[in-house]
Design a protein around this motif. Sequence first.
Motif, PDB file in Angstrom:
ATOM      1  N   SER A  12     -15.338  28.879  34.615  1.00 10.23           N
ATOM      2  CA  SER A  12     -16.772  28.783  34.313  1.00 10.23           C
ATOM      3  C   SER A  12     -17.262  27.392  34.676  1.00 10.23           C
ATOM      4  O   SER A  12     -16.678  26.392  34.245  1.00 10.23           O
ATOM      5  CB  SER A  12     -17.020  29.040  32.822  1.00 10.23           C
ATOM      6  OG  SER A  12     -16.550  30.322  32.450  1.00 10.23           O
ATOM      7  N   ILE A  13     -18.337  27.323  35.466  1.00 11.52           N
ATOM      8  CA  ILE A  13     -18.858  26.018  35.882  1.00 11.52           C
ATOM      9  C   ILE A  13     -20.374  25.976  35.740  1.00 11.52           C
ATOM     10  O   ILE A  13     -21.060  26.991  35.878  1.00 11.52           O
ATOM     11  CB  ILE A  13     -18.454  25.663  37.331  1.00 11.52           C
ATOM     12  CG1 ILE A  13     -19.045  26.649  38.329  1.00 11.52           C
ATOM     13  CG2 ILE A  13     -16.954  25.599  37.479  1.00 11.52           C
ATOM     14  CD1 ILE A  13     -18.787  26.250  39.771  1.00 11.52           C
ATOM     15  N   ASN A  14     -20.895  24.783  35.443  1.00 14.05           N
ATOM     16  CA  ASN A  14     -22.339  24.566  35.420  1.00 14.05           C
ATOM     17  C   ASN A  14     -22.675  23.389  36.328  1.00 14.05           C
ATOM     18  O   ASN A  14     -21.815  22.873  37.040  1.00 14.05           O
ATOM     19  CB  ASN A  14     -22.847  24.353  33.985  1.00 14.05           C
ATOM     20  CG  ASN A  14     -22.130  23.219  33.269  1.00 14.05           C
ATOM     21  OD1 ASN A  14     -21.616  22.294  33.907  1.00 14.05           O
ATOM     22  ND2 ASN A  14     -22.072  23.280  31.950  1.00 14.05           N
ATOM     23  N   SER A  15     -23.941  22.972  36.296  1.00 13.25           N
ATOM     24  CA  SER A  15     -24.408  21.897  37.196  1.00 13.25           C
ATOM     25  C   SER A  15     -23.989  22.183  38.639  1.00 13.25           C
ATOM     26  O   SER A  15     -23.536  21.296  39.370  1.00 13.25           O
ATOM     27  CB  SER A  15     -23.854  20.534  36.750  1.00 13.25           C
ATOM     28  OG  SER A  15     -24.215  20.246  35.421  1.00 13.25           O
ATOM     29  N   VAL A  16     -24.146  23.441  39.044  1.00 18.65           N
ATOM     30  CA  VAL A  16     -23.701  23.867  40.375  1.00 18.65           C
ATOM     31  C   VAL A  16     -24.644  23.336  41.448  1.00 18.65           C
ATOM     32  O   VAL A  16     -25.867  23.432  41.328  1.00 18.65           O
ATOM     33  CB  VAL A  16     -23.622  25.406  40.454  1.00 18.65           C
ATOM     34  CG1 VAL A  16     -23.223  25.852  41.858  1.00 18.65           C
ATOM     35  CG2 VAL A  16     -22.643  25.938  39.421  1.00 18.65           C
ATOM     36  N   LYS A  75     -28.311  33.440  33.492  1.00 26.05           N
ATOM     37  CA  LYS A  75     -29.682  32.914  33.467  1.00 26.05           C
ATOM     38  C   LYS A  75     -29.730  31.397  33.305  1.00 26.05           C
ATOM     39  O   LYS A  75     -30.766  30.772  33.556  1.00 26.05           O
ATOM     40  CB  LYS A  75     -30.473  33.581  32.350  1.00 26.05           C
ATOM     41  CG  LYS A  75     -29.922  33.347  30.955  1.00 26.05           C
ATOM     42  CD  LYS A  75     -30.746  34.093  29.919  1.00 26.05           C
ATOM     43  CE  LYS A  75     -30.197  33.871  28.509  1.00 26.05           C
ATOM     44  NZ  LYS A  75     -30.988  34.620  27.492  1.00 26.05           N
ATOM     45  N   ASN A  76     -28.629  30.794  32.880  1.00 23.41           N
ATOM     46  CA  ASN A  76     -28.570  29.339  32.730  1.00 23.41           C
ATOM     47  C   ASN A  76     -28.062  28.644  33.991  1.00 23.41           C
ATOM     48  O   ASN A  76     -27.705  27.469  33.952  1.00 23.41           O
ATOM     49  CB  ASN A  76     -27.668  28.972  31.547  1.00 23.41           C
ATOM     50  CG  ASN A  76     -28.213  29.478  30.230  1.00 23.41           C
ATOM     51  OD1 ASN A  76     -29.420  29.440  29.992  1.00 23.41           O
ATOM     52  ND2 ASN A  76     -27.328  29.978  29.376  1.00 23.41           N
ATOM     53  N   ASN A  77     -28.009  29.398  35.091  1.00 17.22           N
ATOM     54  CA  ASN A  77     -27.526  28.881  36.375  1.00 17.22           C
ATOM     55  C   ASN A  77     -26.055  28.469  36.311  1.00 17.22           C
ATOM     56  O   ASN A  77     -25.611  27.561  37.009  1.00 17.22           O
ATOM     57  CB  ASN A  77     -28.380  27.701  36.852  1.00 17.22           C
ATOM     58  CG  ASN A  77     -28.235  27.457  38.347  1.00 17.22           C
ATOM     59  OD1 ASN A  77     -28.046  28.391  39.128  1.00 17.22           O
ATOM     60  ND2 ASN A  77     -28.296  26.202  38.759  1.00 17.22           N
ATOM     61  N   GLU A  78     -25.300  29.137  35.457  1.00 20.02           N
ATOM     62  CA  GLU A  78     -23.863  28.908  35.353  1.00 20.02           C
ATOM     63  C   GLU A  78     -23.129  29.965  36.173  1.00 20.02           C
ATOM     64  O   GLU A  78     -23.543  31.126  36.215  1.00 20.02           O
ATOM     65  CB  GLU A  78     -23.419  28.972  33.892  1.00 20.02           C
ATOM     66  CG  GLU A  78     -24.047  27.899  33.026  1.00 20.02           C
ATOM     67  CD  GLU A  78     -23.883  28.163  31.544  1.00 20.02           C
ATOM     68  OE1 GLU A  78     -24.054  27.210  30.762  1.00 20.02           O
ATOM     69  OE2 GLU A  78     -23.599  29.319  31.158  1.00 20.02           O
TER      70      GLU A  78
END
Length: 454
Positions: free
Chosen positions: A366-370, A408-411
């Motif tokens: 799982s990654i964010n700030s993509v 929806k959180n761009n994750e």
Amino acid sequence: MNLQSSYQELLDKTSKKERKNINIYIGLSGGVDSSVGAYLLKKDGFNVKGIYMHCFSSDDPKCRANQNRADAIKVASFLKIPIEIWDFEKEYKKSVIDYFFSEYKKGNTPNPDILCNSEIKFKLFLNQALEKGADYVATGHYAKILYLENGKLQNTNSKQILISKPHDSKEIRNTSISNNNIVCYEYSKLKIKNLKSHNNSINDKLEERQNHYYIASGEDMWKDQSYFLSKVQNDVLNKILFPLGELYKNKIKGETLGYKSTRKIANSIRLPVCKKPDSTGICFLDGIDFQQFLRTKLSEKEGNVYNLTNQKIGTHKGICFYTIGQRHDFVIKKYIGKPLYVIRKDIKKNRLYVGTKENLYKNKLSINSVQLKIPENSFNSLVGDKKIFVRIRNLGDFCHVISFKKNKNNEFILRLEKPLFSIAPGQFAVFYYIDTFGKKNTEEKIIIGSGVIF
């Protein structure tokens, strides 16, 4: 498709006479790699200036910053090139060191070297160098910058995928740097114009291709540093050169494969630093004990260690001093006969959960700030074609991404072809497109995005 590194391309497109008028500022760290890079640039006929970036100082007697600066000056004198000392300590603290402590305080495992490259070397250094008259900047990284024709990736079944398009906006945002009145431009929406008329013809040709340059792995798979460059913006790459991208560091490994080695070059010209050992670990902590440095800002807070069935089996010194996969520095009062590793952390309850090595393998990420360097639909298409790989640490394995979902959180939630070992929140996951591009017995590994593991 004919792929060349940007450095080789520049050599092919210019004569030695033209290169005398091309100004290249190289980051000179005092180590072997940047020193050989400076030597190669001068040998190839460019007008070279060394820049030592002062980013960190410490009262710790083990800190090597002063020695590194002295070595950089010594190398510049040996190569007969000018050198300047540029002070980025204030900006480095804000962009890199504050981030470093903030992430550890949250219980994450950050990668400050990635921020050093994207925020300091290839933003502050690059912009200030261009303002002062550089045509290019260079560093001693083992990586390549490749130009992809027409902004397209063409895989082995000849399917073309659009990966970039030129920016239309001419918006410029100015930011002042420190107290030296240098103007720093944000280049994400700016086509860089070189002010020197004698180089305009060369630069105009390259400006048109600005958005089609990509960072790729260096030839030396044991030294490849592309992972650390994953957040450098693509639209400044036409102003960056990596002279060592097609060299090997190690003499034996490199020369048996038919490549020149950096160490051999350094020894053959008797560079003053030719015997200097490689720096290891976090760049700004060169010589300084990592745990001691953490304790200058973060306090110990003893807590309990639990196994994966929620049984209390020991104690630890503080969540921030441990990372996923660590197998020491916690006290176990109930031994189970196998080595135990940190599996996860509960920062709110100050709990450390440990298990066996097998518990550290996961095939979900799982990654964010993509930040993708290609359109998302192109990324999705390449995942379907099994052309996208992910790397979760420097020199780590390249693992196939077999599917991804975006919430929806761009994750991004990724499913991997095989389990990866010790996935640590706070580290960067870097996406690579890997293909032969029609060449025999070789592959290029091109960075097309990154994100932060959570």
